[in-house]
Scaffold this motif. Structure first.
Motif, PDB file in Angstrom:
ATOM      1  N   UNK A  66     -70.772  50.830  13.011  1.00  0.00           N
ATOM      2  CA  UNK A  66     -69.478  50.295  13.441  1.00  0.00           C
ATOM      3  C   UNK A  66     -68.679  49.875  12.214  1.00  0.00           C
ATOM      4  N   UNK A  67     -67.537  50.532  12.002  1.00  0.00           N
ATOM      5  CA  UNK A  67     -66.691  50.211  10.865  1.00  0.00           C
ATOM      6  C   UNK A  67     -67.201  50.721   9.531  1.00  0.00           C
ATOM      7  N   UNK A  68     -68.227  51.586   9.548  1.00  0.00           N
ATOM      8  CA  UNK A  68     -68.757  52.178   8.317  1.00  0.00           C
ATOM      9  C   UNK A  68     -68.543  53.688   8.405  1.00  0.00           C
ATOM     10  N   UNK A  69     -67.552  54.178   7.689  1.00  0.00           N
ATOM     11  CA  UNK A  69     -67.126  55.561   7.858  1.00  0.00           C
ATOM     12  C   UNK A  69     -67.792  56.488   6.848  1.00  0.00           C
ATOM     13  N   UNK A  70     -68.039  57.706   7.284  1.00  0.00           N
ATOM     14  CA  UNK A  70     -68.437  58.784   6.393  1.00  0.00           C
ATOM     15  C   UNK A  70     -67.143  59.283   5.749  1.00  0.00           C
ATOM     16  N   UNK A  71     -66.844  58.818   4.544  1.00  0.00           N
ATOM     17  CA  UNK A  71     -65.546  59.091   3.934  1.00  0.00           C
ATOM     18  C   UNK A  71     -65.357  60.572   3.615  1.00  0.00           C
ATOM     19  N   UNK A  72     -66.465  61.265   3.314  1.00  0.00           N
ATOM     20  CA  UNK A  72     -66.361  62.701   3.099  1.00  0.00           C
ATOM     21  C   UNK A  72     -65.948  63.428   4.364  1.00  0.00           C
ATOM     22  N   UNK A  73     -66.515  63.006   5.499  1.00  0.00           N
ATOM     23  CA  UNK A  73     -66.157  63.657   6.753  1.00  0.00           C
ATOM     24  C   UNK A  73     -64.752  63.254   7.196  1.00  0.00           C
ATOM     25  N   UNK A  74     -64.344  62.035   6.868  1.00  0.00           N
ATOM     26  CA  UNK A  74     -62.962  61.633   7.168  1.00  0.00           C
ATOM     27  C   UNK A  74     -61.984  62.516   6.395  1.00  0.00           C
ATOM     28  N   UNK A  75     -62.293  62.816   5.141  1.00  0.00           N
ATOM     29  CA  UNK A  75     -61.424  63.704   4.355  1.00  0.00           C
ATOM     30  C   UNK A  75     -61.374  65.098   4.970  1.00  0.00           C
ATOM     31  N   UNK A  76     -62.548  65.600   5.398  1.00  0.00           N
ATOM     32  CA  UNK A  76     -62.592  66.907   6.073  1.00  0.00           C
ATOM     33  C   UNK A  76     -61.730  66.916   7.318  1.00  0.00           C
ATOM     34  N   UNK A  77     -61.911  65.883   8.159  1.00  0.00           N
ATOM     35  CA  UNK A  77     -61.191  65.803   9.425  1.00  0.00           C
ATOM     36  C   UNK A  77     -59.688  65.665   9.198  1.00  0.00           C
ATOM     37  N   UNK A  78     -59.310  64.920   8.182  1.00  0.00           N
ATOM     38  CA  UNK A  78     -57.888  64.725   7.890  1.00  0.00           C
ATOM     39  C   UNK A  78     -57.238  66.040   7.489  1.00  0.00           C
ATOM     40  N   UNK A  79     -57.885  66.801   6.631  1.00  0.00           N
ATOM     41  CA  UNK A  79     -57.339  68.089   6.212  1.00  0.00           C
ATOM     42  C   UNK A  79     -57.250  69.060   7.391  1.00  0.00           C
ATOM     43  N   UNK A  80     -58.300  69.085   8.214  1.00  0.00           N
ATOM     44  CA  UNK A  80     -58.305  69.988   9.361  1.00  0.00           C
ATOM     45  C   UNK A  80     -57.224  69.607  10.363  1.00  0.00           C
TER      46      UNK A  80
END
Length: 212
Positions: A66-80
């Motif tokens: 909770x509230x601990x993000x996978x920042x690499x996957x957030x970057x992937x999702x943002x680009x997609x």
């Protein structure tokens, strides 16, 4: 194709009108916010379903707690998601001037988080955004200018998922980037209440320079 990168729902709008992208919360799907979007503003609506499964619950990016993000996957999702939004918001032949009058975004909870990340990464992607109960536990890296960008944040003063101090920190970060930020509070928790719906309606109806 980027236009079909996500399972999604599309509702047509009036020619030459705005387009509203809506982003659901964890465990919901592309149907969750469509009725709310229809109620808030007359617009074409595009609603993608998150492509990450957390024990069967749909999300837009991964987390490790909770509230601990996978920042690499957030970057992937943002680009997609950026590519998906651009594909749907591109000029279309059936509008009066070849384009939508405005590109709007609305997200709740996890959907607000991906929408916020899109706004940090590409400030020009949306004309105005509504972030309902976002949780941004990191320092945003804003790639470009948010000067004058209209952003509405809604939040609960007793939200067990997103504490008020994190909401206040997000507001301060956006204001320091010169965004035009409004915050609408209610006395409850993580649920959406009537006053924030009304605030979103006023905000989306306002023209630039009119405020929320």
């Amino acid at each position: 194709m980027s236009e079909d990168a996500y399972i999604h729902k599309v509702l047509p709008g009036s020619p030459g009108g705005p387009i509203l992208f809506v982003f659901h919360g964890t465990g919901a799907d592309e149907t969750q916010l469509v009725p709310l979007g229809r109620d808030l503003v007359p617009a074409a609506i595009v609603s993608p379903r998150g492509d990450v499964s957390e024990y069967g619950a749909a999300r837009f990016f991964r987390r490790t707690g909770e509230g601990v993000y996978d920042m690499g996957d957030l970057a992937r999702a943002t680009a997609k998601m950026s590519s998906f939004v651009k594909a749907h918001a591109r000029p279309v032949a059936d509008t009066t001037d070849g384009k939508f009058s405005a590109v709007l975004g609305l997200g709740y909870s996890n959907g607000a988080n991906i929408l916020a990340s899109l706004t940090f990464a590409e400030p020009d992607l949306f004309d105005a955004v509504v972030l309902m109960h976002p949780l941004i536990p990191f320092q945003p890296e804003i790639k470009g200018s948010l000067a004058g960008k209209r952003i509405l944040i809604t939040a609960g003063r007793h939200d067990p998922i997103c504490s008020p101090n994190l909401t206040a920190r997000l507001e301060a970060n956006l204001q320091s980037a010169a965004a035009d930020v409004t915050v609408e509070w209610h006395e409850g928790g993580h649920e959406i209440r009537a006053n924030e719906i009304e605030a979103a309606r006023r905000f989306l109806a306002a023209r630039p320079g009119q405020g929320a």
